[in-house]
Scaffold this active site. Structure first.
Site, PDB file in Angstrom:
ATOM      1  N   SER A 180      55.502  42.507  55.052  1.00  0.00           N
ATOM      2  CA  SER A 180      55.268  42.047  56.398  1.00  0.00           C
ATOM      3  C   SER A 180      54.341  42.962  57.215  1.00  0.00           C
ATOM      4  O   SER A 180      53.913  42.559  58.293  1.00  0.00           O
ATOM      5  CB  SER A 180      56.595  41.893  57.127  1.00  0.00           C
TER       6      SER A 180
ATOM      7  N   LYS B 146      53.008  48.943  63.900  1.00  0.00           N
ATOM      8  CA  LYS B 146      53.446  47.564  63.654  1.00  0.00           C
ATOM      9  C   LYS B 146      54.192  47.096  64.895  1.00  0.00           C
ATOM     10  O   LYS B 146      54.915  47.889  65.533  1.00  0.00           O
ATOM     11  CB  LYS B 146      54.369  47.590  62.431  1.00  0.00           C
TER      12      LYS B 146
ATOM     13  N   SER C 248      57.901  45.744  52.431  1.00  0.00           N
ATOM     14  CA  SER C 248      56.903  45.420  53.448  1.00  0.00           C
ATOM     15  C   SER C 248      55.897  46.490  53.816  1.00  0.00           C
ATOM     16  O   SER C 248      54.990  46.207  54.585  1.00  0.00           O
ATOM     17  CB  SER C 248      57.614  44.934  54.719  1.00  0.00           C
TER      18      SER C 248
END
Lengths: 100, 472
Positions: B151, B76, B175
């Site tokens: 997210s 990420k 997330s």
């Protein structure tokens, strides 16, 4: 439901070092008010006898030896750390004059 | 195109059945093939190929290249890595080149894993859909008109699109677990403190955790095993389980006591999700588990606690983006104050600004006690209710989210509505307990995740239960 005033939002923006357009002030007035009204449900929560929790691990006073490290984040050279700076001079970050 | 289990890939690289270079090239091809889903912000192609060469040379010299030798992964883009920029999907960090790597990345690389790309996310991890990314919206691999969740939406989509055997995410309020549920992946949120946060862009420091997204529980467990444990660069890290997470015992359902969280089966739960979860619970019962309902009365307050504590910590953690040392800096600023305000105002997106201002409000003089202190006290109640439940049950169970993947744009006009996506995930973050989302079938063709929660530091047990549930 209570609503933040325009002055409230401008004050929050100033404290947060943000500049908002008029359109943004109006939009955030509405959105922030909705959010704050939702979280206000905690006003009625009974917490008698309980203390706040600030961290969940229970760890206290985690220390390390007072010695210079050269690994991990400390492997980066001063140059590398200054590389991302918008302005630097003589191995230092350069900012606008703030006094006088 | 698919990937063998991580242990198989590493063994094949170490025994020269395949090369690290081949694995990296396979990943890069898959990334290009999945371009239309906008899961990837940048590839780290040059560095990945260089590392692959180093690993292959090591193997050729007769050395073992590590437990993850040649295994590609995607991080990420809030993990600091070499090989590309680190942007946290925010305009304020466009162009930022990390001067060091996150501890989690260093540990994976030490065992031979190779980062091939950075995945899209909601900017600064603020969001539940990746629609808050300043760059692009990731599409759900099952339906391009829908969100992948957030997210860590890019990470979840990348794994389902077979771009790599595993991806890294962060979970502050759900997330990792939410996008895993929406995309049909396994997403593990470890106990708070189990994986170092050093080198990961901070969101809410008292709940942020790092964790893996994979297709199988076994793969997630190995990644956790490599990353976890105390780190001198993160004073909030805890010891890992002495038995580790790699060789998980089989789950004996007959001796398992399962608690169904009553508060997660209320009105807001979509019927299709309810059916899928019920089916999986029935399977656990059929396998011999003792299943009972359990109530944690403070859970309906968890989202309010989260949306006070999280913005408060966010506003503190985002204060560093001031245009002076790194990140976007306003060129025409006439004074230092101007430089702060304009750099931040032009660099941050709307959600970041919302959270900063809510955080400022709840921490300000006159409001601190009523909001922040009160929220942290309700947090204590949530922690105690979980601890009490775990004295009676081995694992707690519920849906990961009230709904399946929603349409892109469905919630973007209403921040509060978007926040409600997290209603089942945030409590585990407030308590710091481990929680994992495992695929549990689908509803109208869209993936549904079942959420399993364990007592603090019980990741080893939780993962072995999840491995059992995965197979049902």
């Amino acid at each position: 439901m209570s609503t933040l005033s325009r002055e409230d939002v401008l004050k929050l923006a100033r404290l947060s070092r943000l500049t908002l357009t008029d359109e943004e002030v109006e939009r955030y007035q509405k959105e922030l008010s909705e959010i704050l009204n939702y979280v206000a449900m905690l006003n009625n929560a009974d917490v008698s006898g309980e203390k706040p929790t600030y961290q969940v691990t229970g760890l206290e006073n985690v220390t390390r030896k007072d010695e210079i490290r050269h690994d991990g984040p400390y492997a980066a050279s001063q140059n590398e750390l200054l590389n991302n700076a918008p302005r630097s001079q003589e191995d230092q970050f350069k900012v606008s004059r703030m006094i006088g | 195109m698919s990937w063998d289990p991580i242990v198989t890939i590493a063994a094949a690289v170490n025994s020269k059945k395949t090369s690290a270079k081949e694995q990296v090239e396979k990943a890069l091809l898959a990334i290009d093939a999945g371009n239309e889903f906008d899961a990837i912000i940048a590839k780290t192609e040059d560095r990945a190929l260089q590392r692959a060469t180093e690993i292959d040379e090591k193997v050729n010299r007769g050395e073992n290249a590590g437990r993850l030798a040649g295994v590609p992964f995607i991080a990420k883009d809030n993990f600091l890595t070499f090989g590309s920029e680190t942007t946290a999907a925010s305009n304020i960090l466009r162009g930022f080149k990390a001067p060091y790597q996150a501890t989690a990345i260093e540990r994976l690389e030490a065992e031979g894993a190779i980062c091939v790309a950075k995945a899209n996310l909601d900017a600064f991890a603020h969001g539940s859909s990746t629609e808050n990314s300043d760059f692009m919206v990731t599409k759900n691999p099952h339906d391009k008109s829908r969100v992948p969740g957030g997210s860590s939406g890019g990470s979840a989509a990348a794994v389902i699109l077979d771009m790599a055997p595993f991806a890294l995410g962060t979970d502050t309020g759900g997330s990792i677990r939410l996008p895993a549920s929406f995309c049909g992946a396994v997403g593990h949120k470890p106990s708070y403190g189990l994986v170092s946060r050093s080198g990961v862009v901070a969101m809410a420091s008292s709940t942020d955790v790092i964790g893996p997204l994979t297709k199988t529980v076994e793969d997630a467990a190995i990644v956790l095993d490599v990353m976890s444990g105390r780190d001198d660069f993160d004073a909030t890290t805890i010891e890992k389980d002495p038995e580790g997470y790699a060789d998980l015992p089989n789950c004996d359902f007959k001796s398992l006591k399962v608690g169904i969280i009553k508060e997660y089966f209320g009105e807001g739960l979509e019927q299709g999700v309810r059916s899928a979860i019920d089916t999986r619970i029935d399977a656990m019962r059929a396998a011999g588990a003792t299943i009972e309902e359990v109530s944690l009365p403070s859970l309906p307050l968890a989202l309010a606690v989260y949306y006070i504590v999280c913005p408060a910590e966010v506003t503190s953690n985002l204060a560093r983006y001031d245009g002076q040392r790194y990140g976007y800096s306003e060129k025409d600023a006439k004074s230092l104050d101007d430089s702060y305000e304009l750099s931040r105002s032009h660099g941050f997106g709307a959600e970041a600004k919302r959270r900063i201002m809510v955080g400022t409000y709840v921490l300000s003089s006159g409001y601190y006690d009523a909001y922040y202190r009160k929220a942290q006290t309700v947090r204590t109640k949530i922690i105690k209710e979980f601890a009490d439940a775990f004295s009676r049950f081995d694992v707690l169970v519920g849906p990961t989210a009230p709904m399946t993947a929603f349409k892109i744009g469905a919630n973007t006009d209403d921040p509060l509505k978007m926040y409600l996506t997290d209603i089942m995930t945030v409590a585990a973050n407030m308590a710091g307990i481990p929680s994992i989302s495992v695929p549990a079938g689908d509803a109208d063709g869209l993936p549904v995740g079942i959420q399993l929660l364990g007592a603090a530091r019980s990741d080893r047990q939780l993962l072995s239960i999840a491995k059992g549930v995965e197979k049902l």
